[in-house]
Enzyme design. Structure first.
Site, PDB file in Angstrom:
ATOM      1  N   HIS A 286       0.112   5.046   1.572  1.00 25.50           N
ATOM      2  CA  HIS A 286       0.083   5.363   3.006  1.00 25.50           C
ATOM      3  C   HIS A 286       1.298   4.719   3.660  1.00 25.50           C
ATOM      4  O   HIS A 286       1.389   3.497   3.780  1.00 25.50           O
ATOM      5  CB  HIS A 286      -1.208   4.837   3.641  1.00 25.50           C
ATOM      6  N   LEU A 287       2.216   5.560   4.080  1.00 28.87           N
ATOM      7  CA  LEU A 287       3.449   5.096   4.702  1.00 28.87           C
ATOM      8  C   LEU A 287       3.161   4.176   5.893  1.00 28.87           C
ATOM      9  O   LEU A 287       2.220   4.414   6.654  1.00 28.87           O
ATOM     10  CB  LEU A 287       4.229   6.323   5.180  1.00 28.87           C
ATOM     11  N   HIS A 288       3.959   3.151   6.031  1.00 33.33           N
ATOM     12  CA  HIS A 288       3.866   2.250   7.179  1.00 33.33           C
ATOM     13  C   HIS A 288       5.224   1.589   7.372  1.00 33.33           C
ATOM     14  O   HIS A 288       5.899   1.254   6.421  1.00 33.33           O
ATOM     15  CB  HIS A 288       2.760   1.209   6.998  1.00 33.33           C
ATOM     16  N   GLN A 289       5.613   1.454   8.625  1.00 36.58           N
ATOM     17  CA  GLN A 289       6.890   0.830   8.954  1.00 36.58           C
ATOM     18  C   GLN A 289       6.648  -0.563   9.524  1.00 36.58           C
ATOM     19  O   GLN A 289       5.879  -0.722  10.468  1.00 36.58           O
ATOM     20  CB  GLN A 289       7.664   1.664   9.969  1.00 36.58           C
TER      21      GLN A 289
ATOM     22  N   ILE B  95       0.885  -1.166   0.000  1.00 42.06           N
ATOM     23  CA  ILE B  95       0.000   0.000   0.000  1.00 42.06           C
ATOM     24  C   ILE B  95       0.922   1.214   0.000  1.00 42.06           C
ATOM     25  O   ILE B  95       1.299   1.739   1.044  1.00 42.06           O
ATOM     26  CB  ILE B  95      -0.953  -0.015   1.208  1.00 42.06           C
TER      27      ILE B  95
END
Length: 188
Positions: free
Chosen positions: A139-142, A136
């Site tokens: 939308h940034l996600h770590q 995705i």
């Protein structure tokens, strides 16, 4: 059954020398089901999850700028993500508050997973853009992926199957409780 019929059904449940572990939930990920089509927040699962109850959204902890949740398609048991509430794609576009809380939540995530399951190590990182592997990208996600000695063994390497020892709801409850404990003691 006759010859061609037997060959076409081989491995479809007939007894043979192999034990099989099926992971049909991974097919939804492979097919891209429920993956947002555009770059806007409409239909973005990371924008929807905070509006759900924690158990339903697999949310472990909430901050003022970011939250943590389990990965719906985990690589290892306890695989979680730290996500800003704001719909932003690129790490340099985070503001100072988001960057600081993303870092603090990553530390808490590692502490909670160690407390709950004794992880030996972690892979921590983010894929920026679809060409870099972001599922995705809008939308940034770590990712915070716990690792144990021997977790890359016969099953994932030869059997191409990952064995997860518990359901996501059970993992969420365990990690949420551990997170609450470590968050209280981690910072003054």
């Amino acid at each position: 059954m006759t010859g061609p019929q037997i060959e076409s059904q081989r491995g479809a449940g007939d007894p043979d020398a192999f034990q099989r572990l099926w992971t049909p939930h991974r097919m939804a990920y492979i097919k891209g089901e429920n993956k947002p089509a555009g770059d806007d927040a409409d239909g973005c699962p990371f924008c929807v999850m905070p509006s759900l109850p924690d158990e339903q959204g697999l949310i472990l902890a909430r901050g003022s700028a970011v939250y943590a949740l389990l990965n719906l398609y985990p690589y290892n048991s306890g695989h979680l993500m730290v996500v800003p509430y704001r719909h932003v794609a690129d790490y340099p576009d985070l503001d100072a508050t988001e960057v600081a809380e993303l870092g603090a939540f990553t530390q808490d995530a590692m502490r909670a997973v160690r407390k709950a399951s004794g992880a030996h190590g972690f892979n921590v990182g983010m894929n920026q853009g679809s060409v870099a592997g972001a599922g995705i990208a809008a939308h940034l996600h770590q990712h915070v992926v716990p690792r144990w000695g021997g977790d890359t063994n016969f099953m994932p390497v030869v059997g191409q199957t990952k064995v997860l020892p518990e359901l996501l709801g059970e993992t969420r409850a365990l990690l949420a409780a551990a997170w609450a404990d470590v968050a209280e003691t981690a910072r003054p």
